[in-house]
Design a protein around this motif. Structure first.
Motif, mmCIF file in Angstrom:
data_model
loop_
_atom_site.group_PDB
_atom_site.id
_atom_site.type_symbol
_atom_site.label_atom_id
_atom_site.label_comp_id
_atom_site.label_asym_id
_atom_site.label_seq_id
_atom_site.Cartn_x
_atom_site.Cartn_y
_atom_site.Cartn_z
ATOM 1 N N ALA A 75 -1.124 -5.076 -11.516
ATOM 2 C CA ALA A 75 -2.579 -5.013 -11.314
ATOM 3 C C ALA A 75 -3.207 -6.398 -11.420
ATOM 4 N N GLY A 87 -2.797 -8.362 -8.226
ATOM 5 C CA GLY A 87 -3.751 -7.917 -7.220
ATOM 6 C C GLY A 87 -5.148 -8.434 -7.491
ATOM 7 N N ASN A 92 -0.482 -2.318 -3.390
ATOM 8 C CA ASN A 92 -0.771 -3.648 -3.929
ATOM 9 C C ASN A 92 -0.126 -4.675 -3.000
#
Length: 544
Positions: free
Chosen positions: A270, A273, A294
């Motif tokens: 995460a 990204g 992603n």
């Protein structure tokens, strides 16, 4: 130890178990234009500009709202993602000739020239304003009211998305990524900090440093040297993510590769990204490849879920009776839930009856009671997702009951204890591995041996070294193909076009716009318990 920390540690141990067995399989390899200035990059994009950049590059809204494009006099409707601005105008906005058409330069400086613009066809117009640009995007009209060429789509999007796009267009051409100067590219990686993983960290540091030293000694990438930076993990996934976030900002990291993210898989994927930092070949067993995709993380190998699918495919060939009883035995928890669902889904795709499931608390596995209950189910195929010690205990109890089904385990679940299984399970235990010595070409093996000998690489944690080395090779290949005017977005697009790339040490690697696992599938091996050795049971089992 808290439940969170146990979960974190268990994921790391699973990765290391897989690496240890892979090392056993791989033991034979043991060693015997001036677009960029040196000035610092511009300020980071604002949240609005970042949203606008996604619309410009991908033709899709970060909010999930629909963007549509209309083509020609017939107003043919297509998704905005099929006609992203960058497709024709380029990532820098200068326009790239294609099919006899040269799209306009849409950098803000070009659009707002005070004396206006005269196009090759004779069309003239005054400078663009924000309002004029809105009309060009939505109605296909220039500031003088002239109709734009038919090849220029007209877009339908929300007012917020339109405002975001225009905010980014003002930065277009000046949006320089951190970590790239005229003379260098800054690349980062993550190594484990825990004392019991010190050897892994040392091995990754050694092989990555050696490889990039070799790249730099040969002139680097378009005469840019690779500056390699390291950051360490922390005690929890959240702390690790915070460490890496500071590292990316403080060290101006352009891209990352070969990073040890096991245990903090979700958090670090995460972060990549959110930070828009490409990460190539992270070391993990749990690739984050759900929806939405992603774009920034490119995995080298299949994780536990894809390997489980390969085991199902192999089991369908090995036990073609679609009615044969199948059991999934798994510890309760997040780690095994996704793998269990993958097995169920692949059984359905293979036309097998849906498996029965048997779960147990992770803190306690009663092998005797479990064997007694499972043997009564009459299953001839068992997928076991617990630890190697638990699998061994189950097989010993099953042997006492004269029950010896085929046992399928992801390779990461088993350690050397699996060789102590009862003889009744000889060649009935099947393990999945994302790579094999069969992948190693003479050239690839020779390259690694030469690197190891020249730089004195450690002889331990060989599988981890090979993975990190291969990840670094893929990043370098992507940087070379992206060209001198490299950017993070160009690197991502280039990697998406990588097809059948041979590292010499892994299965051929292929990525795509909707594919982020380079080698989709696994090998299956069985065990000759009498000889205490692995025996190949399959060629590559593709799950793509």
């Amino acid at each position: 130890m808290s439940a969170l920390r146990r979960h974190f540690v268990s994921k790391i141990r699973a990765y290391l178990c897989c690496a240890a067995l892979l090392a056993a399989l791989s033991a034979a390899l043991a060693p015997g234009s001036h677009a960029f200035a040196d000035a610092p990059p511009q300020d980071t994009l604002t949240p609005q500009e970042r949203r606008g950049k996604q619309i410009y590059v991908q033709g899709a809204s970060p909010s999930g709202k629909e963007i549509l494009a209309y083509l020609g006099d017939a107003s043919l409707e297509v998704p905005g993602s099929a006609m992203a601005c960058a497709n024709c105008h380029g990532l820098g906005g200068e326009g790239k000739p294609e099919g006899g058409v040269t799209p306009s330069n849409i950098t803000w400086e070009a659009l707002t020239k005070p004396y206006g613009v005269t196009h090759p066809g004779g069309r003239t117009h005054p400078p663009y304003t924000e309002r004029a640009l809105e009309l060009a995007i939505t109605r296909g009209l220039d500031p003088a009211g002239n109709k734009l060429l038919n090849v220029m789509p007209r877009y339908q999007m929300s007012p917020d998305d339109l405002a975001d796009l225009i905010a980014y267009l003002k930065r277009l051409g000046k949006d320089r990524d951190p970590g790239v100067t005229e003379n260098s590219i800054t690349v980062g990686t993550i190594v484990p900090s825990r004392a019991d993983l010190a050897g892994v960290g040392q091995a990754v540091r050694a092989v990555m440093t050696a490889y990039f030293d070799e790249v730099n000694s040969q002139g680097g990438i378009y005469n840019r040297k690779i500056e390699l930076k390291f950051v360490e993990t922390a005690d929890t996934p959240q702390a690790t993510s915070a460490n890496v976030k500071r590292f990316i900002q403080d060290e101006q990291i352009f891209a990352m590769t070969g990073a040890f993210i096991a245990g903090a898989d979700k958090e670090l994927a995460a972060l990549m990204g959110d930070s828009e930092v490409p990460l190539v070949g992270p070391l993990t067993l749990y690739p984050q490849v759900g929806h939405p995709l992603n774009r920034h993380v490119f995995y080298l190998f299949s994780g536990m879920e894809e390997q489980a699918r390969a085991l199902v495919n192999f089991a369908s060939q090995n036990s073609p009776d679609k009615k044969a009883g199948v059991l999934i035995v798994y510890p309760e928890g997040e780690m095994s839930a996704g793998v269990t669902e993958a097995i169920k889904d692949q059984c359905r795709k293979d036309g097998r009856d849906q498996p029965q499931t048997y779960s147990y608390g992770r803190a306690h596995f009663d092998a005797s009671a479990s064997a007694a209950k499972l043997s009564q189910a009459g299953a001839s195929v068992v997928f076991f997702l617990g630890t190697g010690e638990e699998a061994l205990a189950l097989m010993r109890e099953a042997d006492r009951l004269r029950w010896s089904p085929q046992l399928y385990l992801p390779g990461a679940a088993a350690g050397n204890e699996i060789f102590d299984a009862p003889q009744s399970f000889s060649r009935k235990i099947f393990l999945s591995f994302p790579t094999s010595p069969a992948d190693q070409t003479a050239e690839g093996a020779g390259e690694f041996r030469a690197l190891a000998a020249k730089h004195g690489l450690p002889a331990h944690h060989l599988a981890t070294q090979l993975s990190a080395f291969s990840a670094a090779k893929i990043l370098v290949e992507g940087l070379k193909r992206a060209g001198r005017e490299v950017s993070r977005e160009k690197l991502i697009e280039t990697l998406e076009g990588l097809s059948g790339y041979v590292t010499g040490l892994t299965p051929a690697v292929t990525y795509g716009p909707n594919r982020r696992i380079g080698a989709m599938g696994a090998y299956v091996v069985t065990i000759d318990l009498e000889k205490r050795e692995f025996v190949p049971a399959s060629s590559w089992v593709n799950t793509d």
